[in-house]
Scaffold this motif. Structure first.
Motif, short mmCIF file in Angstrom:
data_model
loop_
_atom_site.label_atom_id
_atom_site.label_comp_id
_atom_site.label_asym_id
_atom_site.label_seq_id
_atom_site.Cartn_x
_atom_site.Cartn_y
_atom_site.Cartn_z
N ALA A 185 0.78 -1.09 -0.05
CA ALA A 185 0.14 0.06 -0.12
C ALA A 185 0.94 1.35 0.03
O ALA A 185 0.60 2.23 -0.68
CB ALA A 185 -0.99 -0.15 1.33
N ALA A 186 1.98 1.19 0.71
CA ALA A 186 2.82 2.25 0.92
C ALA A 186 3.60 2.62 -0.33
O ALA A 186 3.60 3.83 -0.96
CB ALA A 186 3.77 2.34 1.81
N ILE A 187 3.97 1.58 -1.23
CA ILE A 187 4.66 1.97 -2.38
C ILE A 187 3.69 2.43 -3.58
O ILE A 187 4.14 3.01 -4.44
CB ILE A 187 5.50 0.63 -2.81
N THR A 188 2.57 1.76 -3.41
CA THR A 188 1.60 2.27 -4.20
C THR A 188 1.15 3.59 -4.17
O THR A 188 1.04 4.51 -5.22
CB THR A 188 0.23 1.52 -4.26
N ARG A 189 1.14 4.18 -2.79
CA ARG A 189 0.98 5.88 -2.61
C ARG A 189 2.04 6.47 -3.07
O ARG A 189 2.02 7.64 -3.61
CB ARG A 189 0.61 5.82 -1.07
N ALA A 190 3.22 6.01 -2.92
CA ALA A 190 4.49 6.60 -3.33
C ALA A 190 4.44 6.85 -4.73
O ALA A 190 4.72 7.79 -5.42
CB ALA A 190 5.81 5.74 -3.03
N VAL A 191 4.26 5.60 -5.62
CA VAL A 191 4.18 5.95 -7.20
C VAL A 191 3.06 6.69 -7.57
O VAL A 191 3.34 7.55 -8.49
CB VAL A 191 3.91 4.62 -7.72
N SER A 192 2.11 6.71 -6.87
CA SER A 192 0.80 7.50 -7.36
C SER A 192 1.04 8.91 -7.04
O SER A 192 0.81 9.77 -8.12
CB SER A 192 -0.32 7.01 -6.64
N ALA A 193 1.72 9.26 -5.86
CA ALA A 193 2.25 10.62 -5.67
C ALA A 193 3.27 11.11 -6.81
O ALA A 193 2.90 12.35 -7.17
CB ALA A 193 2.88 10.79 -4.28
N VAL A 194 4.34 10.54 -7.23
CA VAL A 194 5.04 10.88 -8.36
C VAL A 194 4.30 11.00 -9.39
O VAL A 194 4.75 12.02 -10.25
CB VAL A 194 6.24 9.86 -8.46
N PRO B 84 16.33 12.34 -7.82
CA PRO B 84 16.42 13.12 -9.17
C PRO B 84 15.18 13.32 -9.73
O PRO B 84 14.27 13.54 -9.04
CB PRO B 84 17.16 12.03 -9.99
N SER B 85 14.76 13.49 -11.21
CA SER B 85 13.63 13.84 -11.61
C SER B 85 12.51 12.91 -11.33
O SER B 85 12.81 11.57 -11.12
CB SER B 85 14.07 14.36 -13.13
N GLY B 86 11.26 13.30 -11.46
CA GLY B 86 10.32 12.41 -11.58
C GLY B 86 10.17 11.11 -12.24
O GLY B 86 10.19 10.04 -11.70
N PRO B 87 10.71 11.36 -13.74
CA PRO B 87 10.93 9.77 -14.45
C PRO B 87 11.77 9.11 -13.93
O PRO B 87 11.77 7.64 -14.08
CB PRO B 87 11.37 10.47 -15.91
N GLU B 88 12.97 9.53 -13.35
CA GLU B 88 14.11 8.59 -12.77
C GLU B 88 13.61 7.92 -11.59
O GLU B 88 14.00 6.83 -11.01
CB GLU B 88 15.38 9.92 -12.68
N VAL B 89 12.83 8.66 -10.73
CA VAL B 89 12.50 8.25 -9.52
C VAL B 89 11.22 6.94 -9.85
O VAL B 89 11.17 5.90 -9.35
CB VAL B 89 11.49 9.08 -8.56
N LEU B 90 10.61 7.23 -10.94
CA LEU B 90 9.64 6.18 -11.49
C LEU B 90 10.43 5.16 -12.01
O LEU B 90 9.79 3.96 -11.88
CB LEU B 90 8.59 6.77 -12.61
N ASP B 91 11.24 5.28 -12.60
CA ASP B 91 12.27 4.13 -13.22
C ASP B 91 12.62 3.11 -12.03
O ASP B 91 12.88 1.79 -12.06
CB ASP B 91 13.62 4.67 -13.85
N ALA B 92 12.98 3.79 -10.82
CA ALA B 92 13.46 2.96 -9.61
C ALA B 92 12.14 2.36 -8.94
O ALA B 92 12.38 1.35 -8.42
CB ALA B 92 14.24 3.94 -8.82
N LEU B 93 11.01 3.12 -8.80
CA LEU B 93 10.11 2.73 -7.95
C LEU B 93 9.20 1.66 -8.86
O LEU B 93 8.59 0.78 -8.05
CB LEU B 93 9.24 3.82 -7.63
N PRO C 62 9.28 -0.89 -11.05
CA PRO C 62 9.69 -2.38 -10.86
C PRO C 62 9.27 -2.92 -9.49
O PRO C 62 9.03 -4.14 -9.39
CB PRO C 62 10.96 -2.63 -11.35
N ARG C 63 9.75 -2.08 -8.61
CA ARG C 63 9.54 -2.68 -7.10
C ARG C 63 8.08 -2.70 -6.80
O ARG C 63 7.49 -3.47 -6.21
CB ARG C 63 10.21 -1.52 -6.13
N TYR C 64 7.39 -1.78 -7.28
CA TYR C 64 5.76 -1.53 -7.10
C TYR C 64 5.27 -3.03 -7.87
O TYR C 64 4.24 -3.69 -7.11
CB TYR C 64 5.25 -0.39 -7.79
N ILE C 65 5.66 -3.24 -9.07
CA ILE C 65 4.87 -4.28 -9.66
C ILE C 65 5.42 -5.72 -8.84
O ILE C 65 4.53 -6.44 -8.69
CB ILE C 65 5.43 -4.32 -11.10
N THR C 66 6.72 -5.85 -8.36
CA THR C 66 7.10 -6.94 -7.81
C THR C 66 6.28 -7.01 -6.42
O THR C 66 5.92 -8.10 -6.13
CB THR C 66 8.45 -6.75 -7.41
#
Length: 300
Positions: free
Chosen positions: A48-57, A218-227, A229-233
């Motif tokens: 739930a926390a990583i879903t909120r983080a990805v949604s926020a980004v 760093p930038s939003g897209p770079e944060v999404l690049d990191a988040l 895959p972790r989110y899907i896993t």
């Protein structure tokens, strides 16, 4: 009468043997579901926390154009991960998931998309093989005790196919069908679109001119690049654990019901055997009385 009595006794012993098996399976499921529920409780807050983080980004990054959160125009292929069990004797657990996956398949096909199934559990694999249907890949042998390595493999496969896109033999959407564990009595089949990410976030309380501020380094897209895959896993891992707990709870209920039904059958066969024995004794007494009466009449 004697043959009928022996038949009832044999049936009763057969049901007693089955009852021992169902009671043992009920106890095993009851002991294992405790750990499964604990694993669900431990992983759900992180998911739930990583879903909120990805949604926020994704929500608060201006002009974001990331492939994992951007819906593609005219999607042509959709991947569907179906999570079922490896073994039976769990009531309608797997059948409910397969029924819901068929509804999703029809919905996606009505939208003009080709569905690419990814299966977990021997029940789903047998379902597709029996009907002569093709599937992209399957994972079996862990349904009631999944491992993080398998979840990571499934997630990486889904992300890889999504990044390729339909034009390169991949997919444009990624859906997952699994059973969400609510409690020991209630479990429900859940359908979730994992990719592209459905960003749904409640607006934060604010005054007329005050909006929530986010800074990403760093930038939003770079944060999404990191988040992402972790989110899907994490979502796949949590779905596998939810499904495992649901399977064990369903198996416990099914085995308890089977044990109770066996108890009723044993009582029924015991009663029928006693009735047959009583009828046999009554017949023997009648024959003895009849013979005695015939001898008495012959002496007169």
């Amino acid at each position: 009468m004697g043959a009928q009595q022996r038949e009832y006794r044999q049936r009763s012993r057969s049901v007693q043997s089955t009852q021992k098996i169902t009671r043992a399976m009920e106890l095993i499921a009851a002991s294992r579901v405790v750990k499964a529920r604990q694993r669900v409780a431990e992983t759900t807050p992180y998911a739930a926390a990583i879903t909120r983080a990805v949604s926020a980004v994704a929500t608060h990054t201006e002009d974001i154009d990331h492939p994992l959160v951007t819906a593609r125009e005219n999607p042509r292929r959709a991947a569907m991960i179906v999570i079922t069990s490896d073994r039976g004797l769990a009531g309608a657990y797997s059948a409910s998931v397969l029924k819901r996956s068929e509804q999703l398949r029809e919905l996606l096909q009505d939208e003009g998309m080709e569905v690419v199934p990814y299966l977990t559990g021997r029940k789903a694999e047998s379902y597709y093989r029996f009907r002569g249907r093709e599937f992209a890949q399957s994972w079996t042998g862990f349904s009631d005790a999944p491992t993080f390595e398998v979840a990571k493999e499934i997630a990486e496969t889904g992300v890889r196919e999504f990044v390729k896109g339909a034009e390169n033999g991949g997919v444009d959407e990624l859906h997952i069908v699994y059973t969400r564990f609510i409690n020991m009595v209630s479990q429900e089949v859940q359908v979730t679109r994992l990719l592209p990410l459905e960003v749904v976030e409640d607006e934060a309380p604010r005054t007329e001119n005050a909006y929530p501020l986010y800074e990403f380094e760093p930038s939003g897209p770079e944060v999404l690049d990191a988040l992402l895959p972790r989110y899907i896993t994490s979502r796949v891992w949590n779905a596998l654990l939810q499904a495992a707990a649901s399977e064990l709870a369903a198996r416990q209920r099914a085995m308890k019901s089977a044990t109770d039904n066996a108890e009723e059958l044993i009582k029924t066969y015991t009663r029928l055997a006693n009735q047959a024995r009583q009828a046999e004794i009554t017949q023997e007494i009648s024959e003895i009385v009849g013979g005695a009466s015939a001898l008495a009449d012959a002496k007169k």
